[in-house]
Design a protein around this motif. Structure first.
Motif, PDB file in Angstrom:
ATOM      1  N   ARG A  13       0.860  -1.196   0.000  1.00 62.55           N
ATOM      2  CA  ARG A  13       0.000   0.000   0.000  1.00 62.55           C
ATOM      3  C   ARG A  13       0.889   1.236   0.000  1.00 62.55           C
ATOM      4  O   ARG A  13       1.352   1.693   1.048  1.00 62.55           O
ATOM      5  N   THR A 120       4.128  -0.889  11.356  1.00 64.13           N
ATOM      6  CA  THR A 120       2.763  -0.498  11.720  1.00 64.13           C
ATOM      7  C   THR A 120       1.866  -1.730  11.759  1.00 64.13           C
ATOM      8  O   THR A 120       2.044  -2.673  10.994  1.00 64.13           O
ATOM      9  N   SER A 122      -2.366  -3.063  13.497  1.00 58.18           N
ATOM     10  CA  SER A 122      -3.629  -2.677  14.142  1.00 58.18           C
ATOM     11  C   SER A 122      -3.562  -2.791  15.660  1.00 58.18           C
ATOM     12  O   SER A 122      -4.313  -2.131  16.372  1.00 58.18           O
TER      13      SER A 122
HETATM   14  C1  FMN Z   1      -2.066 -10.119   5.623  1.00 54.55           C
HETATM   15  C2  FMN Z   1      -2.214  -9.168   6.778  1.00 54.55           C
HETATM   16  C3  FMN Z   1      -1.850  -9.580   8.044  1.00 54.55           C
HETATM   17  C4  FMN Z   1      -1.951  -8.721   9.116  1.00 54.55           C
HETATM   18  N1  FMN Z   1      -1.560  -9.170  10.352  1.00 54.55           N
HETATM   19  C5  FMN Z   1      -1.659  -8.336  11.414  1.00 54.55           C
HETATM   20  C6  FMN Z   1      -1.242  -8.790  12.715  1.00 54.55           C
HETATM   21  O1  FMN Z   1      -0.741  -9.892  12.895  1.00 54.55           O
HETATM   22  N2  FMN Z   1      -1.405  -7.933  13.763  1.00 54.55           N
HETATM   23  C7  FMN Z   1      -1.942  -6.688  13.614  1.00 54.55           C
HETATM   24  O2  FMN Z   1      -2.068  -5.983  14.624  1.00 54.55           O
HETATM   25  N3  FMN Z   1      -2.297  -6.208  12.389  1.00 54.55           N
HETATM   26  C8  FMN Z   1      -2.198  -7.017  11.300  1.00 54.55           C
HETATM   27  N4  FMN Z   1      -2.559  -6.560  10.035  1.00 54.55           N
HETATM   28  C9  FMN Z   1      -2.978  -5.134   9.871  1.00 54.55           C
HETATM   29  C10 FMN Z   1      -1.844  -4.270   9.303  1.00 54.55           C
HETATM   30  O3  FMN Z   1      -0.628  -4.511   9.986  1.00 54.55           O
HETATM   31  C11 FMN Z   1      -2.194  -2.781   9.404  1.00 54.55           C
HETATM   32  O4  FMN Z   1      -3.325  -2.507   8.600  1.00 54.55           O
HETATM   33  C12 FMN Z   1      -1.038  -1.884   9.032  1.00 54.55           C
HETATM   34  O5  FMN Z   1      -1.311  -0.533   9.407  1.00 54.55           O
HETATM   35  C13 FMN Z   1      -0.739  -1.934   7.536  1.00 54.55           C
HETATM   36  O6  FMN Z   1       0.360  -1.110   7.235  1.00 54.55           O
HETATM   37  P1  FMN Z   1       0.524  -0.440   5.789  1.00 54.55           P
HETATM   38  O7  FMN Z   1      -0.576   0.596   5.668  1.00 54.55           O
HETATM   39  O8  FMN Z   1       1.869   0.147   5.823  1.00 54.55           O
HETATM   40  O9  FMN Z   1       0.382  -1.534   4.764  1.00 54.55           O
HETATM   41  C14 FMN Z   1      -2.464  -7.405   8.936  1.00 54.55           C
HETATM   42  C15 FMN Z   1      -2.848  -6.991   7.642  1.00 54.55           C
HETATM   43  C16 FMN Z   1      -2.711  -7.856   6.582  1.00 54.55           C
HETATM   44  C17 FMN Z   1      -3.124  -7.378   5.196  1.00 54.55           C
END
Ligand code: FMN
Length: 177
Positions: A13, A120, A122
């Motif tokens: 992203r 980063t 969630s």
């Molecule tokens: C395949 C996938 C796995 C994820 N696994 C986790 C996780 O293990 N723990 C968590 O807190 N968030 C998880 N997330 C949420 C992302 O880490 C979060 O949306 C993050 O801000 C994305 O960063 P970006 O905007 O730089 O791509 C996951 C998202 C995706 C798509």
């Protein structure tokens, strides 16, 4: 004297949360007088490491994607920054693939000794990045480099990180190197 900083942003992203932290880090580092180069892995052609070890005798990869033109740039950088979204409590696969492909740098003398990690997810707890840092430490240990700083940002939807103090922290971290 200004340092050479190479930033690898690994989220698919572009403009996403970890990418925004990477940009803020870059802004801070530039303001502090360093020269900064940033790539987004989603912009380059990147294949998996074949594990063939061709690189150990040729100082380059046998594959013809975009990596061979990056090795020298990375080798001669003083500071490397890895920005990643957290996927299943680990660095994302794109970053792991990129790190694997740095194996041609393994037998060489590299200028980079200092590494920063920006991650980063969630999860409300910074603990979410523990395995990310451990994973990257596995890589830095092989290159005689150290993780000088690791910044965590909590956000889910694209751009949500702007509503937190993480971008400011990334900027200040970039300024401080
Ligand atoms: C395949 C996938 C796995 C994820 N696994 C986790 C996780 O293990 N723990 C968590 O807190 N968030 C998880 N997330 C949420 C992302 O880490 C979060 O949306 C993050 O801000 C994305 O960063 P970006 O905007 O730089 O791509 C996951 C998202 C995706 C798509």
């Amino acid at each position: 004297m200004g340092k050479k900083v190479f930033i690898v942003s690994s989220s698919p992203r572009k403009g996403g949360n970890s990418d925004l932290l990477a940009d803020e880090f870059a802004r801070g580092a530039r303001e502090a007088g360093h020269s900064v180069r940033k790539i987004n892995i989603c912009d380059i052609k990147l294949s998996f490491c074949l594990g063939c070890l061709y690189c150990q005798s040729h100082n380059r990869c046998i594959q013809k994607d975009d990596m061979n033109e990056l090795y020298s740039l990375i080798q001669h950088s003083n500071v490397l920054v890895f920005a990643t979204p957290i996927y299943y409590y680990e660095m994302c696969g794109q970053l792991k693939t990129f790190l694997d492909r740095l194996y041609p740098l393994m037998p060489r003398e590299n200028d980079f000794k200092t590494i920063y990690v920006l991650a980063t997810a969630s999860d409300e707890s910074k603990d979410a990045m523990r395995t990310v840092v451990e994973g990257i430490k596995g890589w830095t240990d092989c290159y005689d480099a150290n993780i000088a700083g690791a910044l965590y940002g909590e956000a889910t939807d694209i751009g949500d990180i702007k509503n937190t103090d993480a971008p400011r922290k990334a900027y200040l971290l970039g300024r401080s190197i």
